[in-house]
Design an enzyme around this catalytic site. Structure first.
Site, PDB file in Angstrom:
ATOM      1  N   SER A   1      18.961  40.465  -0.558  1.00 28.57           N
ATOM      2  CA  SER A   1      19.918  39.366  -0.550  1.00 28.57           C
ATOM      3  C   SER A   1      21.261  39.825   0.039  1.00 28.57           C
ATOM      4  CB  SER A   1      20.071  38.791  -1.963  1.00 28.57           C
ATOM      5  OG  SER A   1      20.705  37.535  -1.920  1.00 28.57           O
TER       6      SER A   1
ATOM      7  N   ASP B   1      14.867  34.267  -0.516  1.00 32.92           N
ATOM      8  CA  ASP B   1      15.689  35.368  -1.013  1.00 32.92           C
ATOM      9  C   ASP B   1      14.851  36.433  -1.734  1.00 32.92           C
ATOM     10  OD1 ASP B   1      17.543  36.828  -2.887  1.00 32.92           O
ATOM     11  OD2 ASP B   1      18.997  35.468  -1.962  1.00 32.92           O
TER      12      ASP B   1
END
Length: 255
Positions: free
Chosen positions: A19, A145
Site C-alpha cells: 500500500s 490494496d
C-alpha cells in the site's frame, strides 16, 4: 524512521512494501541513501491536502465517479502521475536494492508479489484501496490494496532470508482497538484485527537468528483513523520530526 536508520549506515539489502509502504519503499529502493529522506519529506510536506498528495478529487467529481463506476470514489490517475514523476519507467530489475510489492489478486483471491516489470504499475496495484480507488489491471488480472492480504510482510522477509528486519509501520499497531460505534468504523476495525493478527502471529513465529525491530511512530494519533484526519497533511513535518526523535531513541537503546 528512514533518517534514523540511514544515519546509522543501515542500508537495506531488501525492501518490501504494501500500500503506501509500496510508494515510500519504491523511492527507498531507488535511492537507498540519506538523499531519499529529503525527497520523501518534501513530497509529503508539500501536500496540503490528500488531493495534492496524489489521491482524492473535487467533491462533485467524486460523487459523479461514485455514481458512474459504482465501485470507487477517486481516479488512480493522480497517484500514477505522482509516482511517474518520481520513478519514471524504472523496472524492478533496474533498482539498486531488491524490492518487492504486495497486492491482492481478485481473480485468484490470493496474495501476489510483484518482483519484475514497471515499478509504477505494481505500486498503483498495491495501493488500490477498496472503494476509494479502482482495481488495477495488469496483464488481464485485477488487483486491490495489498493490505487486505499482507499489511506488514514480516514473514515474507524471513522467507527471503532476512536476518535483521526493521518494520516501518504507520502507527496503528500500538493503538488499542475499541468496538465500533458507527457503521463506517466497522470496516476499519475489522481490517485492523486481520492485519494485526497476522503480524503478531508472524512475530511470535520468528525463527532463531532473526532479529526484528518495530520502530515507533510517535507522529501519529487516533485522529488519523478518521476520514478527515487521513486527509489532513498540515502537520506533516511536525509528525516526521516527532517520529524521527522516537526512532533514534529506540535505535540508541536497541542496537
Amino acid at each position: 524512521m528512514l533518517r534514523a536508520l540511514l544515519e546509522r549506515d543501515l542500508r537495506p539489502d531488501l525492501v518490501l512494501g504494501t500500500s503506501i509502504g509500496a510508494f515510500n519503499g519504491a523511492l527507498v529502493a531507488s535511492d537507498p541513501t540519506l538523499g531519499v529522506v529529503g525527497r520523501l519529506s518534501d513530497l509529503w510536506a508539500s501536500a496540503g491536502t490528500a488531493r495534492e498528495a496524489g489521491y482524492g478529487d473535487r467533491p462533485l467529481r467524486t460523487v459523479r465517479r461514485a455514481v458512474s463506476s459504482g465501485t470507487h470514489l477517486w481516479s488512480a490517475g493522480p497517484l500514477r502521475r505522482r509516482l511517474a514523476d518520481e520513478l519514471g519507467d524504472v523496472t524492478f530489475e533496474e533498482l539498486p536494492v531488491t524490492f518487492q510489492v504486495c497486492a491482492a489478486s481478485i481473480e485468484r483471491a490470493a496474495e501476489h508479489w510483484f518482483t519484475s516489470g514497471r515499478v509504477v504499475d505494481a505500486v498503483v496495484a498495491s495501493a488500490a484501496v477498496p472503494g476509494l480507488l479502482p482495481p488495477a489491471e495488469i496483464d488481464g488480472e485485477h488487483f486491490l490494496d495489498g493490505g487486505i492480504v499482507n499489511s506488514v510482510p514480516l514473514g515474507r522477509a524471513v522467507q527471503l532470508g532476512a536476518t535483521q528486519v526493521f518494520v516501518l509501520q504507520v502507527g496503528r499497531l500500538d493503538r488499542p482497538l475499541q468496538p465500533p460505534k458507527r457503521p463506517w468504523e466497522v470496516a476499519r476495525v475489522s481490517f485492523e484485527i486481520a492485519r494485526r493478527h497476522r503480524f503478531v502471529r508472524e512475530l511470535a513465529e520468528l525463527p532463531d537468528g532473526v532479529e526484528c525491530h518495530v520502530l515507533p511512530a510517535k507522529g501519529t494519533s487516533a485522529k488519523d483513523d478518521t476520514l478527515l484526519g487521513s486527509r489532513d497533511f498540515s502537520s506533516v513535518q511536525r509528525r516526521i520530526d516527532a517520529t524521527y526523535d522516537a526512532a533514534r531513541a529506540y535505535l540508541d537503546e536497541a542496537l
